[in-house]
Design an enzyme around this catalytic site. Structure first.
Site, PDB file in Angstrom:
ATOM      1  N   PHE A 339      18.935  12.811  -7.734  1.00  0.00           N
ATOM      2  CA  PHE A 339      19.919  12.121  -8.565  1.00  0.00           C
ATOM      3  C   PHE A 339      19.462  11.947 -10.007  1.00  0.00           C
ATOM      4  O   PHE A 339      19.663  10.906 -10.614  1.00  0.00           O
ATOM      5  CB  PHE A 339      20.294  10.746  -7.980  1.00  0.00           C
ATOM      6  CG  PHE A 339      20.560  10.754  -6.514  1.00  0.00           C
ATOM      7  CD1 PHE A 339      21.202  11.821  -5.898  1.00  0.00           C
ATOM      8  CD2 PHE A 339      20.154   9.690  -5.706  1.00  0.00           C
ATOM      9  CE1 PHE A 339      21.455  11.836  -4.526  1.00  0.00           C
ATOM     10  CE2 PHE A 339      20.397   9.704  -4.351  1.00  0.00           C
ATOM     11  CZ  PHE A 339      21.039  10.773  -3.759  1.00  0.00           C
ATOM     12  N   ASP A 343      25.669  12.896 -14.498  1.00  0.00           N
ATOM     13  CA  ASP A 343      26.588  12.306 -13.523  1.00  0.00           C
ATOM     14  C   ASP A 343      27.656  13.289 -13.061  1.00  0.00           C
ATOM     15  O   ASP A 343      28.083  13.269 -11.903  1.00  0.00           O
ATOM     16  CB  ASP A 343      27.268  11.066 -14.129  1.00  0.00           C
ATOM     17  CG  ASP A 343      26.332   9.869 -14.137  1.00  0.00           C
ATOM     18  OD1 ASP A 343      25.136  10.046 -13.822  1.00  0.00           O
ATOM     19  OD2 ASP A 343      26.790   8.750 -14.464  1.00  0.00           O
ATOM     20  N   ASP A 346      25.607  15.477 -10.300  1.00  0.00           N
ATOM     21  CA  ASP A 346      25.209  14.809  -9.055  1.00  0.00           C
ATOM     22  C   ASP A 346      26.336  13.989  -8.449  1.00  0.00           C
ATOM     23  O   ASP A 346      26.376  13.773  -7.235  1.00  0.00           O
ATOM     24  CB  ASP A 346      24.021  13.870  -9.307  1.00  0.00           C
ATOM     25  CG  ASP A 346      22.686  14.609  -9.283  1.00  0.00           C
ATOM     26  OD1 ASP A 346      22.642  15.697  -8.687  1.00  0.00           O
ATOM     27  OD2 ASP A 346      21.709  14.092  -9.851  1.00  0.00           O
ATOM     28  N   GLN A 348      26.604  10.998  -8.379  1.00  0.00           N
ATOM     29  CA  GLN A 348      26.089   9.694  -7.976  1.00  0.00           C
ATOM     30  C   GLN A 348      24.790   9.418  -8.724  1.00  0.00           C
ATOM     31  O   GLN A 348      24.125  10.331  -9.213  1.00  0.00           O
ATOM     32  CB  GLN A 348      25.864   9.610  -6.462  1.00  0.00           C
ATOM     33  CG  GLN A 348      24.770  10.508  -5.926  1.00  0.00           C
ATOM     34  CD  GLN A 348      24.471  10.229  -4.460  1.00  0.00           C
ATOM     35  OE1 GLN A 348      24.303   9.079  -4.056  1.00  0.00           O
ATOM     36  NE2 GLN A 348      24.422  11.290  -3.649  1.00  0.00           N
ATOM     37  N   LYS A 378     -12.577  -8.493   4.081  1.00  0.00           N
ATOM     38  CA  LYS A 378     -13.262  -9.685   3.581  1.00  0.00           C
ATOM     39  C   LYS A 378     -13.886 -10.509   4.696  1.00  0.00           C
ATOM     40  O   LYS A 378     -15.091 -10.790   4.687  1.00  0.00           O
ATOM     41  CB  LYS A 378     -12.253 -10.595   2.855  1.00  0.00           C
ATOM     42  CG  LYS A 378     -11.849 -10.209   1.467  1.00  0.00           C
ATOM     43  CD  LYS A 378     -10.792 -11.175   0.967  1.00  0.00           C
ATOM     44  CE  LYS A 378     -10.416 -10.921  -0.472  1.00  0.00           C
ATOM     45  NZ  LYS A 378     -11.474 -11.255  -1.411  1.00  0.00           N
ATOM     46  N   ARG A 386     -20.057 -14.491  -3.159  1.00  0.00           N
ATOM     47  CA  ARG A 386     -19.459 -14.353  -4.477  1.00  0.00           C
ATOM     48  C   ARG A 386     -20.537 -14.344  -5.568  1.00  0.00           C
ATOM     49  O   ARG A 386     -21.653 -14.846  -5.370  1.00  0.00           O
ATOM     50  CB  ARG A 386     -18.496 -15.509  -4.730  1.00  0.00           C
ATOM     51  CG  ARG A 386     -17.244 -15.477  -3.851  1.00  0.00           C
ATOM     52  CD  ARG A 386     -16.194 -14.571  -4.401  1.00  0.00           C
ATOM     53  NE  ARG A 386     -14.957 -14.606  -3.593  1.00  0.00           N
ATOM     54  CZ  ARG A 386     -13.799 -14.097  -3.981  1.00  0.00           C
ATOM     55  NH1 ARG A 386     -13.701 -13.504  -5.155  1.00  0.00           N
ATOM     56  NH2 ARG A 386     -12.745 -14.156  -3.203  1.00  0.00           N
ATOM     57  N   HIS A 468     -12.498 -17.351  -0.088  1.00  0.00           N
ATOM     58  CA  HIS A 468     -12.638 -16.229   0.832  1.00  0.00           C
ATOM     59  C   HIS A 468     -13.681 -15.280   0.259  1.00  0.00           C
ATOM     60  O   HIS A 468     -13.965 -15.308  -0.947  1.00  0.00           O
ATOM     61  CB  HIS A 468     -11.307 -15.525   1.107  1.00  0.00           C
ATOM     62  CG  HIS A 468     -10.465 -15.249  -0.097  1.00  0.00           C
ATOM     63  ND1 HIS A 468     -10.705 -14.190  -0.957  1.00  0.00           N
ATOM     64  CD2 HIS A 468      -9.383 -15.894  -0.584  1.00  0.00           C
ATOM     65  CE1 HIS A 468      -9.793 -14.193  -1.926  1.00  0.00           C
ATOM     66  NE2 HIS A 468      -8.978 -15.215  -1.730  1.00  0.00           N
ATOM     67  N   GLY A 474      -8.693  -9.053  -3.449  1.00  0.00           N
ATOM     68  CA  GLY A 474      -7.255  -9.074  -3.219  1.00  0.00           C
ATOM     69  C   GLY A 474      -6.468  -8.554  -4.403  1.00  0.00           C
ATOM     70  O   GLY A 474      -5.559  -7.726  -4.258  1.00  0.00           O
ATOM     71  N   HIS A 475      -6.801  -9.032  -5.613  1.00  0.00           N
ATOM     72  CA  HIS A 475      -6.091  -8.563  -6.802  1.00  0.00           C
ATOM     73  C   HIS A 475      -6.219  -7.048  -6.960  1.00  0.00           C
ATOM     74  O   HIS A 475      -5.252  -6.359  -7.295  1.00  0.00           O
ATOM     75  CB  HIS A 475      -6.651  -9.250  -8.055  1.00  0.00           C
ATOM     76  CG  HIS A 475      -6.000 -10.557  -8.380  1.00  0.00           C
ATOM     77  ND1 HIS A 475      -6.268 -11.718  -7.687  1.00  0.00           N
ATOM     78  CD2 HIS A 475      -5.093 -10.900  -9.343  1.00  0.00           C
ATOM     79  CE1 HIS A 475      -5.555 -12.708  -8.200  1.00  0.00           C
ATOM     80  NE2 HIS A 475      -4.834 -12.249  -9.203  1.00  0.00           N
ATOM     81  N   ARG A 535     -10.601 -10.310 -12.988  1.00  0.00           N
ATOM     82  CA  ARG A 535     -11.242 -11.245 -12.050  1.00  0.00           C
ATOM     83  C   ARG A 535     -12.763 -11.255 -12.252  1.00  0.00           C
ATOM     84  O   ARG A 535     -13.416 -12.286 -12.067  1.00  0.00           O
ATOM     85  CB  ARG A 535     -10.892 -10.859 -10.624  1.00  0.00           C
ATOM     86  CG  ARG A 535      -9.406 -10.875 -10.316  1.00  0.00           C
ATOM     87  CD  ARG A 535      -8.845 -12.268 -10.262  1.00  0.00           C
ATOM     88  NE  ARG A 535      -9.197 -12.944  -9.022  1.00  0.00           N
ATOM     89  CZ  ARG A 535      -8.891 -14.214  -8.742  1.00  0.00           C
ATOM     90  NH1 ARG A 535      -8.261 -14.957  -9.630  1.00  0.00           N
ATOM     91  NH2 ARG A 535      -9.235 -14.757  -7.604  1.00  0.00           N
TER      92      ARG A 535
END
Length: 586
Positions: A339, A343, A346, A348, A378, A386, A468, A474-475, A535
């Site tokens: 797509f 227009d 296609d 759509q 973890k 840490r 943790h 995590g990030h 972080r």
């Protein structure tokens, strides 16, 4: 027709399940530090459990065994039986945790989502079907480099990113990190120990200069300014209401400001033994940091600003913004996605599928699955301590004249740059003279006869790291997943026609000229690294946490895209440049 549709829906789900089952389920392996140091668990994450007042080491190894048991069963009753912090009175001993005009006496802080890695999912790789190699060991050369980097990042939090290449302290940091044995192995392969694994060799890096220090390693990282454009610019908005350099991202009829709350510069935390110990004993010091009311908000200008950004971000926020910006500038999708013709050809347009709502929702969809996968790594596997805990070990080793309990960190401490440690000691001494609200006070407890000087890692947040373990991040895992889906949907080679950096005061963006063009792939990779390494700037993660975690997120996202592809009637594929440079087809 209804029955045929019902059967087809079942078959599609079965195909997806078979695809998931065919993926390799790897063997998980930790670094062995728990087995090497069973008496003290000195190389493991023990934050939240009771710690000895004089040494900062775990008070009772049995508490850690209960902690691991609760993690592995996932049973709420087992978790509720755990010993969280200490039961002594007073529970906390630092000024910052004590009752004051602004904050009440600190409460305890619980661990986060301990059983998330035990859950099952109905899409994408199972949380335990992806893995990470063993984390660097406590006595490894790699950890020396990582904690050297952590200390320098803490010392440089207030240097504007635009000043890195002119700043003498940044040059000193680059030289200091480059002198570590781990970086020397990268320069002199003949000196590498034969015991290095392939995963460790892949993490070798450097040497460093003022230009490349504290950056990531994926394609596009070293092109242009340190910060990704997606953390700075905005959109033109409804009716071209603003310029991209104004920094407002349009959310429907509303807009979001890319400026960040400004923390008071040169104010760090956990630099006294008492405040460090309170945090390890589950002291909840969140919300006690100090902000600059004279300059409430500005564009991300310094590492401290970036640390504040990743302190409070809604986890997929940066990637949702990036997606909205890419849609606003009409960045093309991957040419093989349906797509995209006119227009009248296609008939759509993409929307619920292959359009804005599709890709925007995917940014959020992959995030929660990435979090489950990294929680297993973890809690159930690595349980890596840490960086703040390493700072505590350096402090007690230096102050106890080689107490045998700290013998496992002797190599680490002896290998650290002496000039860097002197700078840390001086920095912390200055911090500990402060008595403003939100800081530890001079009358805090410290082991008998000690001064206000310390070798603790200065933290950007009063509460230090999350509750943790450190590895994976995590990030970074969420960053890897979200950036991967964006690189799959958008034409990753598309070139941006703008490049901005904040002014020195952070009040506005100014255009800069660079020799190379910024691409969608490069700026998304840079965004991934900025958030992940942000972080590290806060002191809560190591470099290897970033390096290995983004690959976990990438794998989760690829699996989800592969399974979702089975559900479409259109014949299409996507091309994706992975973080390691390999290009794949989905």
């Amino acid at each position: 027709m209804a029955e045929e549709r019902r059967q087809n829906a079942l078959e599609i789900r079965i195909q997806a399940a078979k695809l998931a089952k065919k993926r390799d389920h790897p063997t998980h392996k930790a670094n062995g530090d728990e087995d090497r140091y069973p008496e003290t668990l000195i190389g493991s994450f023990t934050k939240g459990l009771p710690h000895e007042k004089e040494t900062g080491l775990l008070s009772n190894p049995a508490d850690f065994a209960d902690f691991v048991r609760a993690i592995n069963t996932g049973a709420i009753k087992d978790m509720r039986r755990l010993k969280l912090g200490i039961d002594e009175d007073p529970r906390f001993i630092s000024g910052i945790a004590s009752k004051g005009d602004k904050h009440p006496f600190a409460d305890t802080r619980a661990w986060e989502s301990m059983a998330a890695g035990l859950t099952y999912d109905l899409e994408g790789p199972d949380a335990q079907a992806v893995t990470m190699p063993p984390a660097p060991k406590l006595d490894s050369d790699e950890l020396v480099t990582e904690i050297t980097e952590s200390y320098w990042m803490a010392l440089l939090r207030d240097v504007p990113f635009t000043e890195f290449e002119r700043d003498g302290n940044t040059a000193a940091a680059a030289a200091s990190i480059s002198r570590t044995r781990w970086v020397q192995y990268n320069e002199q392969p003949s000196q590498r120990p034969s015991t290095l694994t392939d995963e460790e060799i892949a993490r070798l890096r450097g040497p460093y200069t003022k230009k490349n220090v504290f950056r990531g390693v994926t394609n596009g990282e070293n092109v242009g300014p340190y910060l990704s454009q997606f953390l700075l610019v905005g959109t033109k908005g409804i009716g071209d209401a603003q310029q991209v350099s104004d920094g407002y991202v349009q959310y429907g009829g509303m807009r979001m400001d890319q400026r960040v709350r400004v923390a008071v510069p040169k104010r760090d935390y956990m630099t006294t033994w008492a405040s460090w110990l309170d945090v390890q004993n589950a002291g909840d010091l969140r919300g006690r940091e100090i902000y600059d009311d004279d300059t409430p908000f500005r564009f991300i200008t310094t590492p401290r600003d970036l640390a504040t950004w990743v302190h409070f971000d809604a986890l997929y926020q940066a990637y949702l913004n990036a997606c909205i910006i890419l849609l606003d500038i009409k960045a093309p999708f991957d040419p093989h996605i349906p797509f995209q013709a006119d227009d009248d050809v296609d008939k759509q347009q993409g929307f619920a599928t292959f359009g804005g709502p599709h890709i925007l929702s995917l940014c959020t969809e992959v995030a929660t699955r990435a979090l489950k996968a990294v929680r297993f790594q973890k809690y159930n596997l690595h349980r890596r301590l840490r960086p703040e805990a390493i700072g505590g070990l350096v402090e007690r080793f230096k102050k106890t004249n080689g107490d045998p309990k700290f013998a496992p960190v002797k190599k680490l401490v002896n290998d650290l740059d002496g000039d860097m440690l002197r700078r840390v000691e001086q920095h912390n001494c200055e911090q500990n003279k402060l008595s403003d609200d939100g800081h530890a006070r001079r009358e805090d407890y410290s082991p008998e006869g000690e001064s206000s000087q310390s070798y603790l890692l200065p933290m950007a947040f009063p509460e230090g790291s999350p509750m943790h373990p450190s590895y994976g991040a995590g990030h970074a895992t969420v960053a890897g997943a979200c950036v991967t889906v964006l690189k799959a949907f958008f034409d990753h080679e598309y070139e941006l026609d703008f490049c901005y950096v904040p002014t020195t005061d952070g009040k506005r963006l100014e255009k800069v000229n660079i020799n190379e063009k910024l691409t969608v792939e490069g700026e998304l990779n840079k965004l991934c690294a900025n958030i992940s390494i942000g972080r590290n700037w806060a002191g809560v993660h190591y470099y290897s946490d970033y390096f290995e975690s983004i690959k976990v997120g990438e794998e989760i996202a690829i699996g989800i895209l592969q399974e979702q592809k089975l559900t479409y009637g259109e014949d299409f594929f996507m091309t994706l440049p992975k973080f390691d440079g390999e290009k794949i087809r989905i």
